[in-house]
Design a protein around this motif. Structure first.
Motif, PDB file in Angstrom:
ATOM      1  N   MET A 102      20.936  -0.646   2.066  1.00 38.89           N
ATOM      2  CA  MET A 102      19.575  -0.652   1.484  1.00 38.89           C
ATOM      3  C   MET A 102      19.596  -0.183   0.032  1.00 38.89           C
ATOM      4  SD  MET A 102      17.108  -1.879   2.972  1.00 38.89           S
ATOM      5  CE  MET A 102      16.810  -2.632   4.547  1.00 38.89           C
ATOM      6  N   GLY A 103      20.344   0.883  -0.175  1.00 38.55           N
ATOM      7  CA  GLY A 103      20.451   1.434  -1.528  1.00 38.55           C
ATOM      8  C   GLY A 103      21.026   0.395  -2.476  1.00 38.55           C
ATOM      9  N   ALA A 104      22.050  -0.332  -1.986  1.00 43.43           N
ATOM     10  CA  ALA A 104      22.682  -1.353  -2.816  1.00 43.43           C
ATOM     11  C   ALA A 104      21.686  -2.447  -3.158  1.00 43.43           C
ATOM     12  CB  ALA A 104      23.885  -1.951  -2.097  1.00 43.43           C
ATOM     13  N   LEU A 105      20.897  -2.855  -2.138  1.00 40.55           N
ATOM     14  CA  LEU A 105      19.890  -3.900  -2.367  1.00 40.55           C
ATOM     15  C   LEU A 105      18.914  -3.460  -3.462  1.00 40.55           C
ATOM     16  CD1 LEU A 105      18.703  -6.636  -1.453  1.00 40.55           C
ATOM     17  CD2 LEU A 105      17.210  -5.338   0.074  1.00 40.55           C
ATOM     18  N   ALA A 106      18.448  -2.207  -3.298  1.00 38.71           N
ATOM     19  CA  ALA A 106      17.472  -1.701  -4.273  1.00 38.71           C
ATOM     20  C   ALA A 106      18.083  -1.666  -5.662  1.00 38.71           C
ATOM     21  CB  ALA A 106      17.007  -0.303  -3.869  1.00 38.71           C
ATOM     22  N   LEU A 107      19.300  -1.173  -5.773  1.00 45.27           N
ATOM     23  CA  LEU A 107      19.932  -1.047  -7.088  1.00 45.27           C
ATOM     24  C   LEU A 107      20.139  -2.415  -7.731  1.00 45.27           C
ATOM     25  CD1 LEU A 107      21.440   0.775  -9.221  1.00 45.27           C
ATOM     26  CD2 LEU A 107      23.518   0.019  -8.082  1.00 45.27           C
ATOM     27  N   LEU A 108      20.691  -3.350  -6.928  1.00 49.32           N
ATOM     28  CA  LEU A 108      20.977  -4.667  -7.495  1.00 49.32           C
ATOM     29  C   LEU A 108      19.684  -5.377  -7.925  1.00 49.32           C
ATOM     30  CD1 LEU A 108      23.880  -5.912  -5.187  1.00 49.32           C
ATOM     31  CD2 LEU A 108      24.006  -5.140  -7.543  1.00 49.32           C
ATOM     32  N   CYS A 109      18.650  -5.231  -7.093  1.00 51.25           N
ATOM     33  CA  CYS A 109      17.372  -5.875  -7.455  1.00 51.25           C
ATOM     34  C   CYS A 109      16.813  -5.253  -8.727  1.00 51.25           C
ATOM     35  CB  CYS A 109      16.356  -5.765  -6.324  1.00 51.25           C
ATOM     36  SG  CYS A 109      16.758  -6.872  -4.972  1.00 51.25           S
ATOM     37  N   ALA A 110      16.906  -3.938  -8.839  1.00 52.13           N
ATOM     38  CA  ALA A 110      16.416  -3.277 -10.043  1.00 52.13           C
ATOM     39  C   ALA A 110      17.198  -3.761 -11.253  1.00 52.13           C
ATOM     40  CB  ALA A 110      16.532  -1.763  -9.900  1.00 52.13           C
ATOM     41  N   MET A 111      18.524  -3.894 -11.076  1.00 49.53           N
ATOM     42  CA  MET A 111      19.338  -4.382 -12.183  1.00 49.53           C
ATOM     43  C   MET A 111      18.916  -5.807 -12.567  1.00 49.53           C
ATOM     44  SD  MET A 111      23.178  -3.089 -11.399  1.00 49.53           S
ATOM     45  CE  MET A 111      23.957  -4.252 -12.511  1.00 49.53           C
ATOM     46  N   PHE A 112      18.635  -6.597 -11.538  1.00 53.14           N
ATOM     47  CA  PHE A 112      18.242  -7.979 -11.791  1.00 53.14           C
ATOM     48  C   PHE A 112      16.979  -8.020 -12.656  1.00 53.14           C
ATOM     49  CE2 PHE A 112      15.860 -11.816 -10.516  1.00 53.14           C
ATOM     50  CZ  PHE A 112      16.770 -12.772 -10.956  1.00 53.14           C
ATOM     51  N   LEU A 113      16.002  -7.191 -12.244  1.00 51.64           N
ATOM     52  CA  LEU A 113      14.735  -7.165 -12.989  1.00 51.64           C
ATOM     53  C   LEU A 113      14.975  -6.726 -14.435  1.00 51.64           C
ATOM     54  CD1 LEU A 113      11.753  -7.677 -12.546  1.00 51.64           C
ATOM     55  CD2 LEU A 113      11.462  -5.221 -12.172  1.00 51.64           C
ATOM     56  N   THR A 114      15.825  -5.692 -14.573  1.00 55.72           N
ATOM     57  CA  THR A 114      16.128  -5.198 -15.921  1.00 55.72           C
ATOM     58  C   THR A 114      16.759  -6.306 -16.763  1.00 55.72           C
ATOM     59  OG1 THR A 114      16.651  -3.140 -14.823  1.00 55.72           O
ATOM     60  CG2 THR A 114      17.185  -3.299 -17.169  1.00 55.72           C
TER      61      THR A 114
END
Lengths: 925, 154
Positions: A102-114
């Motif tokens: 879950m943490g990985a999903l959140a991090l990667l999605c946040a990176m994507f948005l950035t």
């Protein structure tokens, strides 16, 4: 007030001297002026690449990793993210962050948005930067083009069509702006991409890579060859479009000869044939263009065909690993897009290069005035004195015909010389050469010991006055058209009123510099009071009024002043006096029992002499919102009409008007002037109204469809009882209109401010003429000679108040129209003279400048100017070179030159020449 | 403010127009301008070019001829009289000055409208001819007696 530290001296140094020759290659032109910016933008593009590829890569990692669960096989499995290792080694610099699925999903999605945001910002910056770069270059190019026009040798203007020049400067260079930002970045960038993809294929398989490279090379060689035809067509297309605008310009300028000779159909046919040619050129262009596209696409698809067939063959034969083939095909998928874009870019490059060279060809003219001769000069120019020495002057026209041969002349600058000679005698050419309007073919002309051709225009343009016979004046106010000759350099900086202005101004100045435009500021005060012999604006106006009297224009200007529409804020003194005159007018009418002659505008009462529209809006339209018949249709007006219920009443009235019109005018011939006089609608609309009446005459307002409502609602707006006498006004309606007037005024929206100048008995009306402001009402119809009496009364009151000069000053605001066409030819010639003398020249050249005036007026003005030039008024004397239309007038001068067939045949005092009995004696006899 | 129907009634009473139907009279009334002159005000001036004829609706006017130094009132006009048609018909300057002798209301008919009227209505043409013929007969008579008077004086 903001100035660079160096002040004006520095500004003058920044004034760009545009070279005579234009850069032939667009690429070089762009590179010369924008290389630093091009490199910068390239750097930014490269900088943006990593985040761009990361953003492309990230979705795959999101799907493969957290979502599909690769590497998270157990529910509590964790992975390290953002581990940083030293490249080419196993040394771990940063262990990374340990994250659950879950943490990985959140991090990667946040990176994507950035990354999406960062990419967007990059794109935003790059596009803005490129756009600005393009606009600056466009500005530079346009400036340089017009700068050259200002320096064209005068004979060039005989070959130029104004509208062709303007279409070149405006339309033809326009596409360059969009190209300039991409001129270097795009090919570098796309080329890089293409080479990378090609390299990758080559690494995978030399054979297949070679094939792909071969096809690209074929494209690179073959397509430009095909394009050559396209280039030729593009040139033709551009030329024909330019000629079209030239022709349209000619039609507009020559409309009177079209109308007076019934040649409109000749013009139509010429236009149709021209448009036909343009169509064929464009059609062929498209055909060729899309054919090339077709070849291009074909070649692009030909490569995969080779991959599948040759690669497949090799794979089946076992010479090629299937994995390699798949990788090659995948890599090739990335190749066509940059190649295709590169080809598109090249197409655009070819287009703009053609446009550019077509324009530069026209602007690279020989014998342009040296840019240095037009250098701005703020200094006071010393008076010219000494002599004019012309020796062995010869002038030829374009065709080589001799206009003047072997003319020699020597005389003091302040001599009063008349030049006599018929058309083509050389007399006009002689003074035009001295005014630098025609170049000498050979011989020398010296003024005060200096070659005329090497004198800066700052000297000749300020110390020599010139008035010709054409009297063309650019559109401006009367005063500005006179002051025009006093604007040579910015003399007093303007003052920025607020910090915002200052800020805006600084930005403007920076941009001006970056685009290579002149730093001389238009908003500064350019008027050279000193050279007009005055010290400020008021004195100049007084001086101009004196000069207008000098050329007998004072009465004309007074009349113009009465008709002038003056903004009270620009001329508060006038507004106050006119209000005073309005009160006096009221009293005077009262005293002399003439009150009934004028129906004044009173906000509380209906003005019977005015139309219903004017009564409703109770003001004069300024903008287009409430002008003309469309006023009823304005959303705000409609709302008020609806709210007050006036719309239904006016609609009913409209029906009545249409009915009466129909009843009265049905049998009238359509050319009967009564139609014009009544002006409700044109005769050909009669049928429409008749139809509408029979269908909707009884429908009533509420049930009437929108277009029918509009049709009838508009009629009453131009109705006034005294004029039309249909007997439709009732006390009730008058009251309703006055009520609606109040509603209209009270709720008047802020954003429409400036659309109507409302009538206010205690305020000057900015949209009415000076005279109407005095009268402030409508002259009653039905009283004999009322308009004449009122006019006389207005004049009497204004004169009595000593306002005549003020009125003349108002006349100076008069807009003289395009080319000065709102003035008569004689008035234009007189203004031309005022323009020439207001700068107090040392030499006044008059080239048949009085031709449009009657002989008596010519003589009066000539005598006056000679007296003035002799220094009768305590002023410094000045010289005259005057081509006279009536030879007898030459006797008033000190010296006479007689031209005949291009030769100076006689030269001497008029009395002597007469006594000698030569040409002059014969002419004046 | 008089409406069009009032004017039509006025026009109908002018013998010259008595045979024109109401619709056309309305047109005539609309096309012409109703003017009021104060006593002493000049309606038209001898020697000027004429662009209109006048029908007197109310009040009186005098016809004045200017000689070298003096002026002479030669006739008086009253209600329903028409004046000024000669200058229109033959493009000559006004032959006399017309001056209001009291408050005077006239209907001003422009040259163009007047000629249209004549061509549209033969009855009006005949009426105008009759007016002109009357005047001619009177003038001839006066000329005759003036000559006789001169002859008598010797």
């Amino acid at each position: 007030m903001l100035r660079p530290p160096g002040g004006y001296a520095e500004i003058m140094n920044d004034h760009p001297l545009i070279p005579d020759a234009m850069e032939a290659s667009l690429a070089r032109y762009i590179w010369r002026h924008t290389k630093a910016q091009q490199v910068w933008i390239l750097a930014i593009v490269l900088l943006s690449m990593p985040t761009y590829f990361l953003a492309l890569d990230l979705p795959k990692r999101i799907v493969n990793g957290p979502i599909q669960g690769r590497g998270f096989e157990t529910p509590d499995a964790t992975q390290n993210f953002m581990t940083i290792t030293l490249p080419y080694t196993d040394i771990v610099l940063f262990d990374g962050v340990e994250l659950t699925r879950m943490g990985a999903l959140a991090l990667l999605c946040a990176m994507f948005l950035t990354l999406v945001c960062v990419n967007g910002l990059f794109k935003f910056y790059i596009n803005t930067y490129k756009g600005r770069l393009g606009e600056r270059m466009l500005r530079r190019l346009r400036y340089e083009l017009v700068d050259r026009v200002l320096r064209f040798p005068i004979p060039q203007f005989r070959k130029l069509k104004a509208s062709e020049v303007s279409t070149m400067v405006k339309d033809e260079v326009e596409p360059l702006g969009g190209f300039i930002g991409d001129a270097f970045v795009l090919p570098v960038f796309l080329g890089g991409q293409a080479i990378t993809a090609l390299g990758f294929i080559l690494v995978q398989n030399l054979w297949l890579g070679g094939l792909a490279a071969g096809i690209v090379i074929v494209q690179a060689v073959f397509i430009p060859r095909l394009r050559r035809i396209l280039i030729k067509l593009a040139k033709q297309r551009q030329l024909s479009a330019r000629q079209l605008s030239g022709r349209v310009g000619e039609i507009v300028e020559g409309i009177s000869s079209v109308r007076t000779n019934d040649t409109s159909n000749w013009e139509r046919s010429e236009l149709a044939s021209r448009l036909g040619k343009i169509f064929l050129i464009r059609y062929e262009y498209y055909q060729k263009k899309f054919f090339i596209k077709f070849i291009n696409n074909f070649l692009a698809q030909f490569t995969p065909f080779l991959f599948y067939s040759v690669g497949g063959y090799l794979a089946i034969r076992g010479n090629l690993d299937i994995g390699q083939l798949v990788a090659v095909i995948a890599a090739y998928k990335d190749l066509p897009s940059p190649v295709k874009e590169l080809i598109d870019w090249d197409q655009q490059r070819v287009d703009v290069q053609v446009k550019y060279s077509q324009v530069t060809e026209q602007f690279g003219v020989d014998n342009m005035v040296d840019a240095k001769l037009q250098m701005p000069d703020k200094a006071r120019i010393e008076s010219l004195d000494g002599r004019i020495e012309v020796s062995n002057l010869a002038v030829m026209d374009d065709s080589g015909a001799k206009l003047i041969e072997h003319a020699s002349y020597s005389g003091a600058i302040n001599e009063k010389v008349a030049i006599v000679g018929g058309v083509n005698s050389g007399a006009e050419t002689f003074v035009d050469v001295l005014a630098r309007l025609i170049p000498a073919s050979s011989g020398s002309i010296q003024i005060n010991g200096r070659q005329l051709s090497s004198l800066p225009e700052a000297i000749t343009g300020r110390r020599i006055g010139y008035a010709g016979s054409d009297g063309f004046l650019p559109q401006s106010s009367l005063e500005d058209s006179i002051i025009y000759t006093l604007r040579h350099a910015p003399l007093r900086p303007h003052v920025d009123q607020s910090p915002e202005d200052e800020h805006k101004h600084a930005l403007e100045r920076r941009e001006t510099k970056l685009s290579g435009n002149t730093p001389l500021e238009y908003s500064d005060d350019w008027i050279d009071y000193e050279s007009a012999g005055v010290s400020n604006e008021d004195e100049l106006t007084q001086h101009i009024l004196k000069l207008l009297k000098f050329v007998e224009l004072d009465n004309d200007v007074h009349d113009l002043g009465l008709l002038a529409i003056v903004d009270a804020e620009e001329f508060p003194e006038l507004a106050d006096s006119i209000l005073e005159a309005r009160r006096k007018m009221r009293d005077k009418l009262e005293e002399s029992g003439m009150s009934a002659h004028v129906e004044s505008f009173d906000p509380e009462t209906y003005n019977a002499e005015a139309t219903i529209g004017e009564n409703l809006f109770f003001g004069r339209p300024i903008g287009r919102e409430f002008a003309d018949a469309a006023a009823y249709n304005h959303p705000y007006a409609s709302r008020i009409l609806k709210d007050t219920g006036l719309d239904a009443k006016l609609y009913a009235m409209g029906i009545e008007i249409a009915r009466t019109m129909h009843e009265l005018f049905a049998d009238l011939s359509p050319d009967d002037p009564l139609f014009d006089q009544f002006s409700f609608f044109r005769p050909e609309e009669m049928g429409n109204y008749q139809g509408a009446l029979s269908r909707h005459g009884e429908t009533g307002f509420d049930a009437a469809p929108g277009d029918i409502r509009a049709m009838f609602l508009k009629l009453p707006f131009s109705y006034s009882e005294p004029k039309h006498r249909f007997g439709l006004m009732t006390e009730d309606l008058r009251q309703a209109i006055v009520d609606a007037r109040h509603a209209f005024r009270d709720n008047y929206p802020e954003d429409l401010k400036g659309a109507i100048a409302f009538y206010d008995p205690d305020a000057y009306n900015n949209a009415s003429s000076v005279e109407d402001n005095v009268i402030f009402g409508r002259i009653a119809s039905g009283i004999a000679e009322a308009p004449e009496r009122i006019r006389a009364l207005v004049l009497e009151i204004l004169a009595g108040m000593g306002l005549d000069d003020t009125i003349r000053r108002a006349g100076l605001y008069f807009d003289i129209g395009a080319g000065g066409k709102r003035l008569s030819h004689a008035q234009r010639q007189k203004i031309s003279i005022v323009r020439a003398v207001v700068k107090q020249p040392d030499l006044l050249i008059m080239n048949r400048a009085l031709g449009g005036l009657d002989p008596r007026m010519q003589k009066t003005l000539l005598e006056r100017i000679i007296a003035d030039a002799t220094g009768s008024d305590g002023k410094a004397p000045y010289g005259l070179l005057w081509v006279v239309s009536q030879p007898q007038l030459a006797e008033l001068f000190d010296r006479v030159l007689v031209f005949k067939d291009g030769s100076l045949v006689e030269d001497g005092k008029p009395g002597e020449l007469k006594a000698k009995g030569g040409h002059f004696a014969r002419i004046v006899a | 403010m008089s409406s069009i129907m009032d004017e039509v009634d006025l026009l109908r009473r002018v013998p010259l127009f008595s045979q024109i139907d109401t619709a056309k009279l309305k047109l005539l009334a609309l096309a012409s301008e109703r003017l009021r002159y104060a006593p002493g005000q000049v309606v038209m001036r001898q020697g000027d070019t004429g662009d209109a004829a006048f029908v007197i609706i109310n009040g009186e006017a005098e016809v004045v001829i200017h000689n070298a130094h003096e002026e002479q009132v030669v006739a008086h006009l009253g209600r329903n009289d028409i004046v000024g048609e000669i200058a229109i018909l033959c493009d000559v300057p006004r032959t006399a000055t017309i001056r209001a002798s009291g408050d005077l209301d006239v209907l001003k008919i422009t040259k163009d409208r007047f000629i249209r009227l004549l061509s549209d209505f033969p009855a009006v043409s005949i009426g105008v001819m009759r007016v002109l013929a009357d005047r001619l007969a009177r003038t001839t008579q006066e000329l005759y007696s003036a000559q006789a008077e001169l002859a008598a004086k010797g």
